[in-house]
Design a protein around this motif. Structure first.
Motif, PDB file in Angstrom:
ATOM      1  N   TYR A  36       0.794  -1.022  -0.109  1.00 25.13           N
ATOM      2  CA  TYR A  36      -0.067  -0.039   0.037  1.00 25.13           C
ATOM      3  C   TYR A  36       0.768   1.274   0.002  1.00 25.13           C
ATOM      4  O   TYR A  36       2.055   1.165   0.591  1.00 25.13           O
ATOM      5  CB  TYR A  36      -1.082  -0.005   0.929  1.00 25.13           C
ATOM      6  CG  TYR A  36      -1.956  -1.188   1.277  1.00 25.13           C
ATOM      7  CD1 TYR A  36      -2.808  -1.308   0.022  1.00 25.13           C
ATOM      8  CD2 TYR A  36      -1.863  -2.165   2.288  1.00 25.13           C
ATOM      9  CE1 TYR A  36      -3.614  -2.427   0.334  1.00 25.13           C
ATOM     10  CE2 TYR A  36      -2.597  -3.356   2.301  1.00 25.13           C
ATOM     11  CZ  TYR A  36      -3.526  -3.603   1.213  1.00 25.13           C
ATOM     12  OH  TYR A  36      -4.204  -4.460   1.306  1.00 25.13           O
ATOM     13  N   PRO A  37       0.485   2.237  -0.534  1.00 25.14           N
ATOM     14  CA  PRO A  37       1.243   3.595  -0.884  1.00 25.14           C
ATOM     15  C   PRO A  37       1.376   4.178   0.469  1.00 25.14           C
ATOM     16  O   PRO A  37       0.687   4.070   1.509  1.00 25.14           O
ATOM     17  CB  PRO A  37       0.521   4.395  -1.550  1.00 25.14           C
ATOM     18  CG  PRO A  37      -0.506   3.603  -2.404  1.00 25.14           C
ATOM     19  CD  PRO A  37      -0.744   2.388  -1.383  1.00 25.14           C
ATOM     20  N   ALA A  38       2.619   4.918   0.306  1.00 23.02           N
ATOM     21  CA  ALA A  38       2.943   5.706   1.853  1.00 23.02           C
ATOM     22  C   ALA A  38       1.767   6.671   1.952  1.00 23.02           C
ATOM     23  O   ALA A  38       1.191   7.199   1.192  1.00 23.02           O
ATOM     24  CB  ALA A  38       4.199   6.597   1.433  1.00 23.02           C
ATOM     25  N   GLY A  39       1.409   6.696   3.314  1.00 15.51           N
ATOM     26  CA  GLY A  39       0.418   7.725   3.723  1.00 15.51           C
ATOM     27  C   GLY A  39      -0.967   7.133   3.707  1.00 15.51           C
ATOM     28  O   GLY A  39      -2.005   7.792   4.118  1.00 15.51           O
ATOM     29  N   SER A  40      -1.259   6.043   2.969  1.00 20.92           N
ATOM     30  CA  SER A  40      -2.553   5.642   2.813  1.00 20.92           C
ATOM     31  C   SER A  40      -2.977   4.924   4.321  1.00 20.92           C
ATOM     32  O   SER A  40      -2.222   4.300   4.960  1.00 20.92           O
ATOM     33  CB  SER A  40      -2.751   4.475   1.627  1.00 20.92           C
ATOM     34  OG  SER A  40      -1.755   3.197   1.895  1.00 20.92           O
ATOM     35  N   TRP A  41      -4.350   4.893   4.336  1.00 18.03           N
ATOM     36  CA  TRP A  41      -5.170   4.458   5.510  1.00 18.03           C
ATOM     37  C   TRP A  41      -5.422   2.850   5.359  1.00 18.03           C
ATOM     38  O   TRP A  41      -6.248   2.937   4.258  1.00 18.03           O
ATOM     39  CB  TRP A  41      -6.333   5.356   6.131  1.00 18.03           C
ATOM     40  CG  TRP A  41      -5.831   6.685   6.875  1.00 18.03           C
ATOM     41  CD1 TRP A  41      -5.637   7.696   6.181  1.00 18.03           C
ATOM     42  CD2 TRP A  41      -5.459   6.542   8.127  1.00 18.03           C
ATOM     43  NE1 TRP A  41      -5.331   8.487   7.270  1.00 18.03           N
ATOM     44  CE2 TRP A  41      -5.159   7.963   8.199  1.00 18.03           C
ATOM     45  CE3 TRP A  41      -5.266   5.520   9.305  1.00 18.03           C
ATOM     46  CZ2 TRP A  41      -4.816   8.298   9.703  1.00 18.03           C
ATOM     47  CZ3 TRP A  41      -4.915   5.828  10.357  1.00 18.03           C
ATOM     48  CH2 TRP A  41      -4.637   7.304  10.702  1.00 18.03           C
ATOM     49  N   VAL A  42      -5.055   2.101   5.953  1.00 21.22           N
ATOM     50  CA  VAL A  42      -5.203   0.590   5.707  1.00 21.22           C
ATOM     51  C   VAL A  42      -6.006  -0.083   6.862  1.00 21.22           C
ATOM     52  O   VAL A  42      -5.521   0.028   8.327  1.00 21.22           O
ATOM     53  CB  VAL A  42      -4.046  -0.273   5.382  1.00 21.22           C
ATOM     54  CG1 VAL A  42      -4.301  -1.657   5.108  1.00 21.22           C
ATOM     55  CG2 VAL A  42      -3.057   0.340   4.256  1.00 21.22           C
ATOM     56  N   LEU A  43      -7.028  -0.594   6.731  1.00 20.56           N
ATOM     57  CA  LEU A  43      -7.672  -1.318   7.773  1.00 20.56           C
ATOM     58  C   LEU A  43      -7.492  -2.918   7.791  1.00 20.56           C
ATOM     59  O   LEU A  43      -7.841  -3.380   6.713  1.00 20.56           O
ATOM     60  CB  LEU A  43      -9.212  -0.848   7.870  1.00 20.56           C
ATOM     61  CG  LEU A  43     -10.269  -1.760   8.617  1.00 20.56           C
ATOM     62  CD1 LEU A  43      -9.753  -1.621  10.382  1.00 20.56           C
ATOM     63  CD2 LEU A  43     -11.488  -1.581   8.559  1.00 20.56           C
ATOM     64  N   GLU A  44      -7.290  -3.335   8.694  1.00 19.42           N
ATOM     65  CA  GLU A  44      -6.844  -4.931   8.843  1.00 19.42           C
ATOM     66  C   GLU A  44      -7.967  -5.419   9.724  1.00 19.42           C
ATOM     67  O   GLU A  44      -7.829  -4.907  11.224  1.00 19.42           O
ATOM     68  CB  GLU A  44      -5.679  -5.505   9.048  1.00 19.42           C
ATOM     69  CG  GLU A  44      -5.402  -7.043   9.093  1.00 19.42           C
ATOM     70  CD  GLU A  44      -4.216  -7.695   9.858  1.00 19.42           C
ATOM     71  OE1 GLU A  44      -4.158  -8.939   9.883  1.00 19.42           O
ATOM     72  OE2 GLU A  44      -3.641  -6.949  10.396  1.00 19.42           O
ATOM     73  N   VAL A  45      -9.061  -6.099   9.010  1.00 18.44           N
ATOM     74  CA  VAL A  45     -10.054  -6.757  10.161  1.00 18.44           C
ATOM     75  C   VAL A  45      -9.655  -8.199  10.435  1.00 18.44           C
ATOM     76  O   VAL A  45      -9.081  -8.888   9.833  1.00 18.44           O
ATOM     77  CB  VAL A  45     -11.469  -6.636   9.517  1.00 18.44           C
ATOM     78  CG1 VAL A  45     -11.958  -5.223   9.278  1.00 18.44           C
ATOM     79  CG2 VAL A  45     -11.460  -7.377   8.114  1.00 18.44           C
ATOM     80  N   GLY A  46      -9.972  -8.538  11.959  1.00 18.37           N
ATOM     81  CA  GLY A  46      -9.845  -9.713  12.479  1.00 18.37           C
ATOM     82  C   GLY A  46      -8.268 -10.282  12.560  1.00 18.37           C
ATOM     83  O   GLY A  46      -7.894 -11.127  12.010  1.00 18.37           O
TER      84      GLY A  46
END
Length: 273
Positions: A36-46
């Protein structure tokens, strides 16, 4: 249905070890192409004990990751593990239920879910919830296995039977150990577009000893072995039949054995309109 449905594999230390071994063994296969690109918001569920979180952080070192699980005990293990493996990672930990996540609509650029949907009563409803949290044009990556894809030599109906017991127990707990084959219709039905499914196949024989140990023995067979007491306890099998099936399944990890299993990795997009 929420993520507090019984986790068929349990929460014993041996299960945490199995999850870490599985992630380390399969990372080149399952995480290839996910960054994922720098600065991007990533949600990991579970996120569980953080076995996959480590690789998300390692492959996307400048992304901002929010890792969510319903188990505070698992999150404590995940924090400690990440500090050990990737101390500089930008990860925020949240305790929450998947169907009641404390985030705004369109808050995330990307969402990642690995071995999560297989434990839910209503995976389609969960996917619809996740889509609302993605910005338009954002991506969802889902990875699931399918126990029906297990093929091994020497073949044995008794070995298939013990695998079937694990599948039945997971179904009784509200999950689906055959979910991998359903990802495309599930994602499309939840409103995602540009759904691409890529099978990721594990094949192990004596020429690949790391996979024989890391996957055949320590991931798959260990997972099946862990449900023995539950299978016996509700009368799915007898001790003699179970032991015969497990003995036959272990043959796949011997020098004259082979083992094949398919994971399904899906990437889908939240449509712009």
């Amino acid at each position: 249905m929420n993520m507090k449905t019984a986790y068929v594999h349990g929460y014993l230390p041996r299960e945490a070890r199995r999850l870490y071994d599985q992630a380390d063994t399969l990372a080149p296969l399952l995480h290839a192409g996910t960054a994922y690109p720098a600065g991007s918001w990533v949600l990991e569920v579970g996120c569980g004990v953080g076995a996959q979180t480590v690789y998300l952080a390692r492959n996307s070192p400048r992304a901002r990751i929010v890792a969510v699980d319903h188990s505070e005990e698992s999150l404590a293990q995940a924090r400690a593990y990440l500090r050990e493996q990737e101390p500089d990672a930008d990860v925020t930990w949240r305790t929450a239920d998947l169907l009641h996540l404390p985030f705004k609509e369109a808050e995330f650029d990307h969402i990642f879910a690995c071995f999560v949907l297989e434990h839910l009563w209503e995976p389609g409803k969960a996917l619809a919830t996740l889509r609302r949290l993605l910005r338009p044009g954002g991506t969802l990556t889902v990875i699931e296995g399918d126990h029906g894809s297990a093929v091994f030599h020497p073949d044995s109906p008794h070995a298939h039977e013990v695998i079937g017991h694990q599948v039945r127990l997971q179904a009784a707990a509200g999950g689906n150990a055959l979910l991998g084959r359903e990802l495309q219709p599930l994602l499309s039905g939840a409103g995602f577009g540009n759904v691409v499914i890529r099978p990721r196949t594990v094949y192990a024989d004596r020429t690949r000893p790391a996979l024989v140990d890391g996957f055949t023995r320590n991931t798959f067979i260990a997972m099946v072995e862990a449900v023995r007491d539950d299978a016996l306890g509700i009368g799915l099998t007898t001790a003699a039949d179970w032991d015969r099936g497990i003995t036959d399944l272990r043959r796949a990890a011997e020098d004259d054995g082979t083992f094949h299993y398919t994971f399904f990795k899906a990437v889908a997009v939240n449509p712009m309109s």
